[in-house]
Structure formats: structure tokens, C-alpha cells
Design an enzyme around this catalytic site. Sequence first.
Site, PDB file in Angstrom:
ATOM      1  N   HIS A  56       0.827  -1.208   0.000  1.00  0.00           N
ATOM      2  CA  HIS A  56       0.000   0.000   0.000  1.00  0.00           C
ATOM      3  C   HIS A  56       0.863   1.260   0.000  1.00  0.00           C
ATOM      4  CE1 HIS A  56      -3.184  -2.745   0.902  1.00  0.00           C
ATOM      5  NE2 HIS A  56      -2.707  -3.045   2.093  1.00  0.00           N
ATOM      6  N   HIS A 218      -6.776  -4.369  -1.191  1.00  0.00           N
ATOM      7  CA  HIS A 218      -5.991  -5.603  -1.206  1.00  0.00           C
ATOM      8  C   HIS A 218      -6.176  -6.378  -2.489  1.00  0.00           C
ATOM      9  CE1 HIS A 218      -6.448  -4.579   3.034  1.00  0.00           C
ATOM     10  NE2 HIS A 218      -5.246  -5.074   3.164  1.00  0.00           N
TER      11      HIS A 218
END
Lengths: 330, 330, 214, 214
Positions: A56, A218
Site C-alpha cells: 500500500h 488488497h
Amino acid sequence: MKKLINDVGSVVTDTLRGVAAAHPSLRVDIENKIIFRRDAPRPGKVGLVSGGGSGHEPLHGGYVGYGMLDAACPGEIFTCPVPDQIVEATTGVNGGAGVLHIVKNYTGDVLNFEMAAELSGDEGVEVMGVLVDDDVAVRDSLYTAGRRGTGAALFVEKIAGALAESGAPLAEVARVGREVNARSRSFGVALTACTTPAAGMPTFELGGAEIELGIGIHGEPGRARAPHRKARELVRVAMDAIDDDLPLSGETLVMVNGMGGTPLMELYIVFAEVAAYLEEKGATAARRLVGDYVTSLDMQGFSVTTCALTDELARLWDAPVETPALRWGR
Amino acid sequence: MKKLINDVGSVVTDTLRGVAAAHPSLRVDIENKIIFRRDAPRPGKVGLVSGGGSGHEPLHGGYVGYGMLDAACPGEIFTCPVPDQIVEATTGVNGGAGVLHIVKNYTGDVLNFEMAAELSGDEGVEVMGVLVDDDVAVRDSLYTAGRRGTGAALFVEKIAGALAESGAPLAEVARVGREVNARSRSFGVALTACTTPAAGMPTFELGGAEIELGIGIHGEPGRARAPHRKARELVRVAMDAIDDDLPLSGETLVMVNGMGGTPLMELYIVFAEVAAYLEEKGATAARRLVGDYVTSLDMQGFSVTTCALTDELARLWDAPVETPALRWGR
Amino acid sequence: MDTRFFVTWMEEITTAVHAGRDRLTRLDAAIGDADHGANLDRGFTAVAEALAARPPGTPGAVLVLAGTTLIRKVGGASGPLYGTAFREMGRALGEAPDVPVAALASALEAGLAGVRRLGGAEDGDKTMVDALAPAIRALARCAGEGGEPEEAFAAAAAAAEEGAKATVPLVARKGRASYLGPRSAGHEDPGAASTVLIVGALGTAAARRRPRTG
Amino acid sequence: MDTRFFVTWMEEITTAVHAGRDRLTRLDAAIGDADHGANLDRGFTAVAEALAARPPGTPGAVLVLAGTTLIRKVGGASGPLYGTAFREMGRALGEAPDVPVAALASALEAGLAGVRRLGGAEDGDKTMVDALAPAIRALARCAGEGGEPEEAFAAAAAAAEEGAKATVPLVARKGRASYLGPRSAGHEDPGAASTVLIVGALGTAAARRRPRTG
Ligand SMILES: Nc1ncnc2c1ncn2[C@@H]1O[C@H](COP(=O)(O)OP(=O)(O)O)[C@@H](O)[C@H]1O
Ligand SMILES: Nc1ncnc2c1ncn2[C@@H]1O[C@H](COP(=O)(O)OP(=O)(O)O)[C@@H](O)[C@H]1O
Ligand SMILES: [Mg+2]
Ligand SMILES: [Mg+2]
Ligand SMILES: [Mg+2]
Ligand SMILES: [Mg+2]
């Protein structure tokens, strides 16, 4: 799969070596996988620790520094950190005033941070937590895992970090963090899936004219597959979802975030539409971020995160910050 | 082709609307496609103008602001701006001390900026130019278009911008800009092609285990196609090419740049190897940038740019800068 | 079953998870985040190393060490959940040097209680619970009937398998798959699938410990 | 050829470039940056608009306006190059209200000189020059032989076509394709291909101006 890596097994470690080499303002514990502010622990200052799966970037390591996090714990790709790691970070940033855990609401993150908080408590560190759950694509209910934590993590880290920097006590820092979360909402759209190094192929397949609405961070599919359409219309879908959940009004902090593979040009095109939407609702984009802030590896797409500002929150947002990924006022 | 756009024809204009909405520190002339510093022209300060095709964001619009550019002229995607636009920007930032054009060495850019310089001269503006040609993948010769300008454009803009901000005269600002270019070298690698909105499909096709070595920033194929390999080995290819051309030594400014679609994680992995390579050569990564600075739409890959610093250049690099994409010291 | 049996069980799980890694990841890619195979492979590899480095003296100690290692190494949702399950099982066995099937069934029951407490999942929420709960029931039933461990393990494995298959049509209400809402239906839960491997490894461990002749 | 002819020529170029846009872009994708079609389409559309908005009074004025518009609207390498070519042509024609083929050939020669001066390309560098130069030679030859304009235009078009085809095996030494080095061989130069359209439009303009009967 073509990636700029050495080995699938060393991706996180090699990333941390790069972070250490690139940012002398950070101290990177490569073995334990922790990114510290070089001057941590700061006596008397509340420590801020966050963490989550890797992939991320710049979240969370890019937000370690003056006025924001004291430490970040990156897990494996899309896998939250383990309790030992979090405990090590927590004790390492404790300057005697306690430590705030900023946790995105995913079962794994919650369980691992809870265990770590308990263990840190055993070692005499006072720990409080802020749970981030801003994603309106997921309906909250007693019978589900609840809403996901996404872009608002950055808002919480910045604003709680500024308050901590000013010397506020733990309970106050936690209070403002929770307030930021309560006032924040997000919605994400994917044009493509992402490829994790371990899986070696895209997490899902999308047709040439299909997109995923209501994605998390995700690489998971979203709430619905839909036909691709103009940026203006996609923004309307995202903003309507946010506005339905918490009507937009007044001074708003807005982030248009890329998922890692989106050209900045397209994010500006999206931002133009977001600003127009806010105006339509009588709200203003009073503070703005456009870029890659909370990503999903090489995914193409965007998310919008809004936060209804108060005077206090705006002031804390504007306070100086000096981290690899967010920097102003110093 | 899935892109976050409204219409293929309005991509640049819509981007500029977003830039205008996102950055109140800028004044965006959407009709003429010029991004100005809000306070331009600054009386007595040398004005800095750059420009080039769009699709390289944040170059150049992201570098407009205190201590860097006074105006940027974005052309259509991968197409340099037209003379009228450059003239408008040049006269618009002229505070009486003349204007520096920072031009990447491509036939189109050179021709259009030359025409604009002539026309601006007719309007009484003193114009000097710095030609950026840092890309070692292209062999320079009397019989070719010469080396391409890539990542060093950003170094020239930052360092010349800092000197201009300090009140230096045009000839001095041009001198330092040329010195930066002379001390800078770049090399780029593509894992994938990019897709321009107009073409709607990738500019070239690469197999699942093939890469392009020695690419520019316009989605063109590189000097050679080669098998994909570990980040460490790719970095060696890039750094050897740079070191062969201008041996690395001493304090070095280094940028590891993503091409738009590369996850930040991978750029850090690349940076770790670049730092190790420099150390091997007895050089140090004294100043560092890791991220998307000069991109090619959604291309995956990276480029490395180095600049052999002097004390003066290091001091000017460290001087305060406040632009959308580069910010420190204020 | 003695300490050696429990070490062998852990080894068999490690082997099975390693072999099933890609399948678990594929299942997780469909309704999760494509890491379940990598998570458990990393975790059980670490368990095998920990057991080799510091061989525990009792069945309970084997399970506690395994559980602690999973918690320390896996992360994600499955790390604390499986870790807690093994730790609770180990605690339930106490210092006993030898464990009959009935005691194993009660220990598994304690492990399942830990998972439920931590994760809050009910039967039918499309989680590992949906494979573990029926497996334990089958084991307990066989133990009550006084059969051979091999039979009990086979019955447990079959029940786990069936439970995992039964997660396919369910809509997830816990974990990452729940974010998909109705779209989570039509896919097997990755945690239930890994539970099948864990329960199935009881049988292969027993077979390895008592090789059949001719 | 009168002013009307030159306006028609520009319209025919606009049509041909618009129709050939994707092909030009594909050629440019292979050895350049995939914008040549978009560049010229944008440029000649603007030329057509400019001519409609402010109809010039002489052939020379048509070409100067076209060239200026290309410089203002195209960008890239081709904008200043083609723009300069048309401007130099227009200047060479001066105030003449009617232009015989021989004068057109000299004007094109002046345009080519502008391109050479600005871009520094020699014959065989794999650029638009490689189509333009032989086309002009063919045109001049026919004019010298005193044939019909249609014949001269056809010869020029054929020569441009041949020149463009002949760029295929060349290694580029100017423009963006030169960055590819030896890899630029095997592809037709996009600028040479667009020159074929520009020269070819002379013939279609003439045909439109004097429609053949029966
Ligand atoms: N609240 C819960 N209770 C029981 N099991 C759960 C719960 N949440 C998730 N699980 C199990 O964990 C599995 C996912 O594990 P894993 O992929 O390793 O972690 P993560 O979801 O954090 O990536 C799911 O398939 C499910 O069986
Ligand atoms: N120096 C030059 N002299 C003559 N023609 C050139 C030169 N450089 C480029 N060209 C022509 O321009 C064409 C490319 O035009 P275009 O794609 O519109 O511009 P750019 O290369 O800037 O993207 C080439 O195919 C070539 O024919
Ligand atoms: Mg995970
Ligand atoms: Mg171009
Ligand atoms: Mg998972
Ligand atoms: Mg081109």
C-alpha cells in the site's frame, strides 16, 4: 509476472533496505521490519504506531516522521504485521506518554494489534487504539466484519500526529483520531486487478470494458462489476455512495488517491470532477491531496476519501509535517 | 482501453481543470494551456519556463512554484507545446530580468521552443535556453538528433529555480542550468509499454518475460529488447551505462523514477541496489528522490538519473522549494 | 498418541500446506487477498523449524509452541486464529504424555472455542469454523464408539472436507470475503480448505507412525 | 492553379489525413511516439477552419495561413517542419493569382529548403524529406516536359509513394526514430507517409476541381 524485485521471498526486506538508504530521517530495523522516526522515542510525546500489509506504499512507512507516525510495521504483502513486530515498535516509540495504535479494520489487523496491545500492556506501555473504518462500499452490520479501513488511515495519522506533536495526552490524541475517522468516508474503483509477487498473476480478471466498483485496497474484487464509463460518471457513483452515507457539506478535506498504477494525469481528471461534485452539494474542497497515497501494488483505479473538517481538524491538518510522502511547513 | 478520462479530445484540458482545482498556489490558464505560479511575474526575478508533451506528470506542471518554475506549458500527450503557448508563458512570467527556457532535447521541442524564443525576443523579452540531454542510452553524434532529455530536466528546474529565486541574473541561471545538465546522466528500463488515449492500445508489445532497455519517456521502444531479470541485475545494466559515460564518484544526486505504473515498493527495491552500486564505485547517494517524477503515462519500469554535485549545486538543491510535486524547507 | 505423534502431525501439516499453497492462494484470490497459501506456508515452515530447534517434551508443549509460532509468524486473520486454536489445544492437554482420541477431541473443542471467542464466527459464516466444527464432532463420535484412531481421523477428515465443500454456496459474514457480500457465494472458503489439510494430516501422521505391512 | 485550387488542396489534405490518421499513428507507434496521426489531424482540421474563417485572396496567402496554423496548432517535430514548408512555399509564390505547375514546383523546392534548414535532415535520413524531395523532382520534370497538371501530380504522387516506401529499410538519423538506432530499420517513416498524403492530395484536388465527364 514482471516485477522489479530480486526474489519473491525478499520483497519486503529489499523494500526496507531501499527505504533506509533513501531516507536518513528514518531508522529502519530491517530484521524486525519496523520503520522508526530517527529520533524516537521522544520523551513525553505520545507515540503513534501504525502498520498493515505491505503493497500500500507509501502507507504506512512513508508517513513516519515529524508530525505524523513514530513507527510503522509493514507486514508481508497484503498481510498485516505480527504481534511481536507491533510490540517491538510500540515499546520502541514509547516516550512515557503512551502509544496510539492506528489500525485499519480488517479481521487480521484487528486481531494482531489487539494481541500486541495486550502484550505491550504487560510490558508497561499504555496503549490506546483508533480503528479506521471509512469504506462506505461495505455495509456495516453486527453480523459482518464491518467496514474496511482505507484512505482515512492517512487522515487519522496526519491529524492525530499533529496533536501528539503538540504534546497532547494519549486520550486526547485518541479522541481526535476517532473523530477524524467518524467524519471520513471512502469509495474505491478498480480498472484492473493487481498482481502480488507471491500469486504471480492478477487477483481477478476484468474484461476490456469492465470495472470493479467498491473495491478495498488488497486487490480483492469490489461489491459489483460494472461497465466502464467516463470519469465524470465514475466519480458520481463514488461520491453518491459517500454522500448517501454522510451528506457532504462545508469545508471538506478530499483525497483523490491512485491505486499504484494510475497515471497522475487521470487522477487530476478525477479530481476536477470531485471538486465539481462537492460544489454542487454546497461543500468545498478546502484541503486537497491528489496522488498515490494508499495503493494496491500495480492496480489501476482510484479512490476518493473525504473528511468533514472542523476548525480544529483543519488546523491540525495544516500543522507542519515532514515525512517521505507528506511534507509541508518545514 | 480503460482510462479515467471523459473524452480523448479533452484529456489535457480536463487535467488542467483538476490541477487548477487542486492547487490554489497555481494560476492555470486553461484556454492557452499554461500553468503559472500564482505570483508570476515577479519583478526583477528571472522567469523559468519549461514544457513538453503531457503524459509525463508531475513533469512539468508539478514543478511550478516557489524556487522552481514560473510557468509550464503542457502540450498534447507526448507532443511538445506550440510556439504561441510558449510565447504566452514567456511574456507572462517576464519580470524584466529575462526568461530561461528549459527544453528537453527532442526535435519537436527544440524547434517549437526556438520559434517561441525568437517570437518572445520580438516582444522584447530576453530569452536564454538550457537544452537537457542526459539520456546515455542514445549515442550522441553529429549525424543524429543527439541524446534525449529525460530525468535531468527536473534537476535543472530545481537548481536553476533556486538560483533564480535568490535574484541571480539570467546568464548565471542559464550557466548553472547547463552545468547541471552536463553533470547529469540517465538510463531507463521498461517492463511494459504505455497506452496513449489517442492510440488506445499499447505503443509496443512485450512478451511476459521481455523488457526494453534504454527507453525514453514517450512510450517508444528502447535500444534493445532483453530478457527480464532481477532488479539487482537491471540496475547494474543501467548504472554501468551511466558510469561508462561519466564515471560515478563523490557526492551524487540520485533519482530512481517510476514510469507511472510502477509500484513505489519496487522503486525502493531498485533504489537499494542503486545505492549499493554507488557505494561500490566510491560514490555516495548524497541527495535522493524515489518515486514518480518523470513518467510515461501508465508504463511500468524505472529510470535512474544521477548528477555529480558540487557544493554550489548541493546548496541550491537543498534550498527551499514549494511546488505540488517537490516541497521542502517551507 | 505421544509427543512424537504430535510432532509428526505438525510435519505432515507443513508438507500438506506447502503442497496446497497455490490452491489456497487461488481460493483466497477469488474472495480474499491472495495470501492464505503464502501465510500458512510461511507459518508452518516456521513451526517445523521451531520444533526442530527446541523439541518439546509433551504433546501439549508441541501444540503450544506451534500456536505461538503461528501467531508470531503468520499475521493476517488466520495467524492469530489458528495460533490461538493450537495454543488452546495445547493448554487443554496439559502435561499428559499420551493422548487418547477422546482427549484430542476435547482439546480440539477447546481450540475451536478459542477461534470462536477471538473471531466471533458462527457456524455457516463461511470460515474455517465450518470445517473444524464438523471434524471435531466426527472425531468425538468415533472416540465415543471406541474405534481405532485411524478410523476416527478418517471420519474427521471426511467431515472437514464435507464442511469445507458446504461453504461454497454460503455468503460470507466474517473475514475479508464478507466485503464481497453476495459475490462471495460460489467459492470455497480458503480457511475451511486449509482446515481440511490440517485435519487430514492427522491421518497421514498416524499412517507414517504405524506403517502398514504388505 | 488559382486560389480556389489551393484551398481545395488543403481540404483534400485534411480529408486524407483524417482518413489516414490511425495508419500514421501506427507507423509512429512503431518507431516514434504514436502521435503523428493525431498531430496532423489536429493541425489540418485547424487549417480548414482558419481558411473558412478568413478566406485568403491569393494562392500564396492560402499557403502562408496554412503553414502558420500548423506551427500554432501541431507542436511536435512535424508542426514546425510542415508549417515552415507551407509558409516558405507561400512566400515563394508571392502575390501571384495563378500558379503554373513549374511555379508550384519551385515553391515546393523553397518549402523543402525550409525543412532542411530547420531540421538539418539529408536525403536518406528517413524523414519526410525522403518523400518530398523525389516528389518535387518528378513535378519539376513533368512541368519541364509541359504536360497536364494531372499528369504532373500523378507523377509526383508516385514518386512520393516510392520515396516513402524506400524509407522502410533505412536506419533513421533524424527525429525520434533515430533513438532506436538499427531497430528503426524495417518500418516506414510516418512523416514520409504523411507527405505521400499531402502530395497525393494535389491530384484529388485537381480531380475535384475539374470533374471528368462520362
Ligand atoms: N472472524 C473469523 N473467524 C473465523 N475465521 C475467520 C475469520 N475471519 C477470517 N477467517 C478465516 O481466515 C481465512 C483467511 O485467512 P488469511 O487469508 O490468511 O488472512 P487474511 O484474510 O487476513 O488475508 C478465511 O478464509 C477464514 O476461513
Ligand atoms: N530533423 C527532421 N527533419 C525532417 N523531418 C523530421 C525531422 N525530425 C522528424 N521529422 C519528421 O517528423 C516525423 C514525426 O512527426 P511527429 O510524430 O508529428 O512529431 P514527434 O516526433 O515530435 O512526435 C518523422 O516521421 C519525420 O518524418
Ligand atoms: Mg491478508
Ligand atoms: Mg510527439
Ligand atoms: Mg488472505
Ligand atoms: Mg510522433
